[in-house]
Write a protein that holds these residues in place. Structure first.
Motif, PDB file in Angstrom:
ATOM      1  N   ILE A 152       0.800  -1.385   0.200  1.00  0.00           N
ATOM      2  CA  ILE A 152       0.042   0.025  -0.020  1.00  0.00           C
ATOM      3  C   ILE A 152       0.961   1.053  -0.086  1.00  0.00           C
ATOM      4  O   ILE A 152       0.687   2.211  -0.800  1.00  0.00           O
ATOM      5  N   ALA A 153       1.918   1.192   0.667  1.00  0.00           N
ATOM      6  CA  ALA A 153       2.955   2.293   0.719  1.00  0.00           C
ATOM      7  C   ALA A 153       4.023   2.577  -0.380  1.00  0.00           C
ATOM      8  O   ALA A 153       4.482   3.640  -0.496  1.00  0.00           O
ATOM      9  N   ASP A 154       4.055   1.530  -1.150  1.00  0.00           N
ATOM     10  CA  ASP A 154       5.036   1.612  -2.239  1.00  0.00           C
ATOM     11  C   ASP A 154       4.402   2.757  -3.364  1.00  0.00           C
ATOM     12  O   ASP A 154       3.180   2.450  -4.036  1.00  0.00           O
ATOM     13  N   PRO A 155       5.130   3.456  -3.549  1.00  0.00           N
ATOM     14  CA  PRO A 155       4.756   4.498  -4.634  1.00  0.00           C
ATOM     15  C   PRO A 155       4.591   4.137  -6.073  1.00  0.00           C
ATOM     16  O   PRO A 155       3.964   4.772  -6.763  1.00  0.00           O
ATOM     17  N   GLN A 156       5.314   2.988  -6.317  1.00  0.00           N
ATOM     18  CA  GLN A 156       4.988   2.434  -7.735  1.00  0.00           C
ATOM     19  C   GLN A 156       3.761   1.609  -7.816  1.00  0.00           C
ATOM     20  O   GLN A 156       3.509   1.346  -9.025  1.00  0.00           O
ATOM     21  N   ALA A 157       3.191   1.368  -6.778  1.00  0.00           N
ATOM     22  CA  ALA A 157       2.188   0.276  -6.810  1.00  0.00           C
ATOM     23  C   ALA A 157       0.986   0.984  -6.529  1.00  0.00           C
ATOM     24  O   ALA A 157       0.888   2.291  -5.951  1.00  0.00           O
ATOM     25  N   ARG A 158      -0.347   0.696  -7.026  1.00  0.00           N
ATOM     26  CA  ARG A 158      -1.468   1.130  -6.435  1.00  0.00           C
ATOM     27  C   ARG A 158      -2.425  -0.004  -5.998  1.00  0.00           C
ATOM     28  O   ARG A 158      -2.495  -0.942  -6.665  1.00  0.00           O
ATOM     29  N   THR A 159      -3.052   0.219  -5.083  1.00  0.00           N
ATOM     30  CA  THR A 159      -3.883  -0.730  -4.150  1.00  0.00           C
ATOM     31  C   THR A 159      -5.411  -0.104  -4.097  1.00  0.00           C
ATOM     32  O   THR A 159      -5.308   1.062  -3.350  1.00  0.00           O
ATOM     33  N   TRP A 160      -6.405  -0.790  -4.455  1.00  0.00           N
ATOM     34  CA  TRP A 160      -7.618  -0.253  -4.342  1.00  0.00           C
ATOM     35  C   TRP A 160      -8.723  -1.317  -3.599  1.00  0.00           C
ATOM     36  O   TRP A 160      -8.395  -2.574  -3.822  1.00  0.00           O
TER      37      TRP A 160
END
Length: 179
Positions: free
Chosen positions: A64-72
């Motif tokens: 969730i904190a990874d700026p490269q990933a997006r979690t919804w």
């Protein structure tokens, strides 16, 4: 970047970006959804090993904190009923400029209610906003329902890759949706 405003999809769930406080509930949901989807066709120890490596609360918090990933997450009330995650990983092909649909799970009780379609569209909107020209995913070749859903959602089968569930190296179909 896609809007962070939550939008209610058909069926009464609300889709919103995940936040750090979601990590434990998301980990529990993800592990249960994976189990519900694949346990009947896999060794129980391989399932436990996979869940331990991929669905812990600390890992979900980091993702969730990874700026490269997006979690919804998709919620009904305060209960997670689905989620998706995208990331920048290149596909196992020569396709450039596309991102990955890392995960997409919907609770079985929500199948057929339009939530999975809404999650796919959320992922595609996010990917387009990030400048990607498409999204790729891998799906177990022994999951014809998911393969049919992704095909109906505009993803084309472009090859195969390997996916480990515990110690079991399985074959996944690689599917790509170009924008």
């Amino acid at each position: 970047m896609a809007s962070t405003e939550a939008a209610p999809p058909p069926g009464g769930a609300l889709i919103r970006p995940a936040v750090a406080a979601d990590a434990a509930a998301l980990a529990a949901f993800a592990a249960q959804a994976f189990h519900d989807t694949y346990a009947a066709d896999n060794d129980p120890q391989d399932m436990r090993d996979h869940a331990a490596r991929h669905f812990g609360a600390a890992l979900q918090a980091a993702e969730i904190a990874d700026p490269q990933a997006r979690t919804w997450v998709a919620e009904h009330g305060s209960t997670i009923v689905g989620f998706l995650q995208t990331g920048p990983e290149p596909p196992p092909s020569h396709e450039n400029g596309v991102g990955s649909l890392r995960r997409l799970y919907v609770a079985a009780a929500w199948h057929g209610r339009g939530l999975a379609r809404e999650l796919v569209e959320t992922a595609c909107a996010e990917a387009a906003a990030r400048g990607w020209r498409g999204l790729w995913l891998s799906v177990w070749e022994r999951n014809p329902r998911a393969i049919a859903f992704y095909a109906k959602s505009g993803f084309a089968d472009v090859g195969a890759t390997r996916f480990a569930v515990g110690n079991d190296l399985q074959r996944d179909r690689v599917m790509l949706r170009r924008f």
